[in-house]
Design a protein around this motif. Structure first.
Motif, short mmCIF file in Angstrom:
data_model
loop_
_atom_site.label_atom_id
_atom_site.label_comp_id
_atom_site.label_asym_id
_atom_site.label_seq_id
_atom_site.Cartn_x
_atom_site.Cartn_y
_atom_site.Cartn_z
N ASN A 24 0.84 -1.19 0.00
CA ASN A 24 0.00 0.00 0.00
C ASN A 24 0.89 1.25 0.00
OD1 ASN A 24 0.92 0.15 2.72
ND2 ASN A 24 -0.84 -1.07 3.40
N VAL A 25 0.26 2.42 0.07
CA VAL A 25 1.01 3.68 0.02
C VAL A 25 2.09 3.72 1.09
CG1 VAL A 25 0.83 6.16 0.39
CG2 VAL A 25 -0.84 5.02 -1.05
N ALA A 26 1.76 3.28 2.30
CA ALA A 26 2.70 3.36 3.42
C ALA A 26 3.94 2.51 3.16
CB ALA A 26 2.01 2.92 4.70
N LYS A 58 -9.60 3.79 -2.66
CA LYS A 58 -8.55 4.13 -1.69
C LYS A 58 -7.22 3.48 -2.09
CE LYS A 58 -7.41 3.88 3.25
NZ LYS A 58 -7.08 5.30 3.42
N GLY A 63 1.23 8.43 -3.23
CA GLY A 63 1.83 9.53 -2.49
C GLY A 63 2.27 10.64 -3.42
N GLU A 278 -1.25 6.99 9.23
CA GLU A 278 -1.58 8.13 8.38
C GLU A 278 -2.44 7.70 7.20
OE1 GLU A 278 1.90 10.20 7.12
OE2 GLU A 278 2.69 10.44 9.15
N TRP A 279 -2.05 6.58 6.57
CA TRP A 279 -2.77 6.15 5.37
C TRP A 279 -4.19 5.69 5.69
CZ3 TRP A 279 -4.03 1.12 3.17
CH2 TRP A 279 -4.46 1.22 1.84
#
Length: 377
Positions: A24-26, A58, A63, A278-279
């Motif tokens: 994922n983004v993180a 989502k 980022g 945060e994500w």
């Protein structure tokens, strides 16, 4: 010669494999902070993307510093694939599209999807062509396995089909679907594919250390590597990979591998959990998602079972921070773990396919029920 992805230079020639529930983004940010390369998001289904599934909406976020933005699509219907790709182009959702033909889990192959698709060569060609023809110049690549099993290998033929259709590279996980994640990857198959194709070939399978990546390039002639399970609990592997490829390009001795102390590992764990919080926007959700990473980070370290279990049940950043503080921070990295498999390992098994799937290779009929409306594998 540099590995190119459309107009993007991929230096070092390293790709983070998309992994469900992981990339994922993180996690992509955490890995990108270690070293350069291409970092691919979790697998996105074409149906979910075309129909704007809320969970998928989502998952396709990137980022602000992610360049190029890389998305992997899973689909079995050329029409829906085309629709999904057109949305990516129209809404500027990504800079690179990778197509998944490597998934070997039962719920996928039993309906004719994933690693079962290349056996149906006309359907495979139609899906890839649908993506390339609707990508409006965005680079399209594919990732696949050797075939269904040793009696039904498809990788060379599928690679040639994909090349003719216009993909920018072909990545091969050098196992069959029947092998799943067992045994050792067949790097000779990567060399065979490299000899057969003109487009770049990337190798995937059993890259646990940077030395493995260099050895794969030497032994197979592949143009780059795809790293999956080897980076679980070890995002600093990308720093090793960048240093190794850079040293080779300069013709100098490469530095030794990154060997973080337990305290340094704790710092990465803290950073990872914070990025997930945060994500997810809700701290508890982020820390809960982090739980599955605890065992990978602590693998091989002399950390008691009670402390491990407590971390794997933590629900807040403060709770996790307190537990991380109990670690013996001066403990050196366990060298015995270097070069060993990480993540999923299992035994070979039967590949479940739709009835009669192997009988007609030239049928381009879309398998019924194979499309999934939920992304992430």
């Amino acid at each position: 010669m540099a590995l190119m992805l459309g107009q993007h230079v991929v230096d070092p020639p390293v790709v983070l494999a998309p992994m469900a529930g992981i990339t994922n983004v993180a996690y992509r940010q955490l890995c990108r902070e270690q070293g350069a390369g291409i970092y691919v998001c979790e697998m996105i289904t074409t149906v979910a993307l075309a129909h704007r599934n809320p969970k998928t909406e989502k998952m396709i976020r990137f980022g602000p510093e992610e360049q190029p933005r890389s998305i992997q699509l899973y689909g079995v219907d050329p029409v829906i694939t085309a629709k999904a790709v057109r949305r990516i182009v129209a809404e500027d959702l990504a800079d690179h599209i990778d197509l998944n033909f490597g998934c070997s889990v039962r719920k996928i192959t039993s309906k004719g999807g994933g690693s079962a698709i290349p056996w149906k060569r006309r359907l495979f060609a139609s899906i890839v062509a649908a993506a390339v023809d609707n990508a409006d110049g965005l680079p399209v690549t594919i990732k696949m396995r050797k075939g269904i099993d040793d009696d039904h290998l498809t990788y060379v033929e599928a690679g040639l089909i994909a090349q003719d259709v216009g993909v920018k590279w072909v990545a091969l996980h050098a196992r069959t679907a029947a092998q799943r994640y067992s045994g050792t990857a067949d790097w000779e198959a990567i060399a065979t594919l490299k000899q057969a194709l003109d487009v770049p070939v990337l190798g995937n399978g059993d890259i646990w250390e940077a030395d493995d990546a260099l050895r794969m390039v030497d032994e197979t002639g592949c143009d780059g590597v795809v790293v999956g399970r080897g980076c679980l609990g070890r995002p600093w592997l990308f720093a090793d990979l960048e240093a190794a490829f850079r040293a080779r390009a300069l013709g100098v001795d490469r530095p030794g591998p990154v060997m973080p102390s337990l305290g340094e590992v704790a710092g990465v764990m803290r950073r990872h959990a914070g990025l997930l919080a945060e994500w997810f926007t809700k701290e508890r959700d982020g820390v809960t998602d982090f739980r599955k990473h605890v065992a990978w980070y602590l693998k091989g370290f002399p950390v008691g079972g009670e402390l491990r279990r407590a971390m794997a049940m933590s629900s807040s950043l403060m709770e996790l921070e307190n537990l991380l503080g109990k670690l013996e921070h001066d403990t050196p990295f366990p060298q015995s773990e270097l070069g060993l498999p990480r993540g999923r390992t299992n035994s070979p098994g039967k590949v479940f396919l739709p009835e009669g799937w192997l009988a007609d290779r030239d049928s381009d009929e879309v398998p019924e029920g194979a499309e999934l409306d939920d992304s992430g594998g």
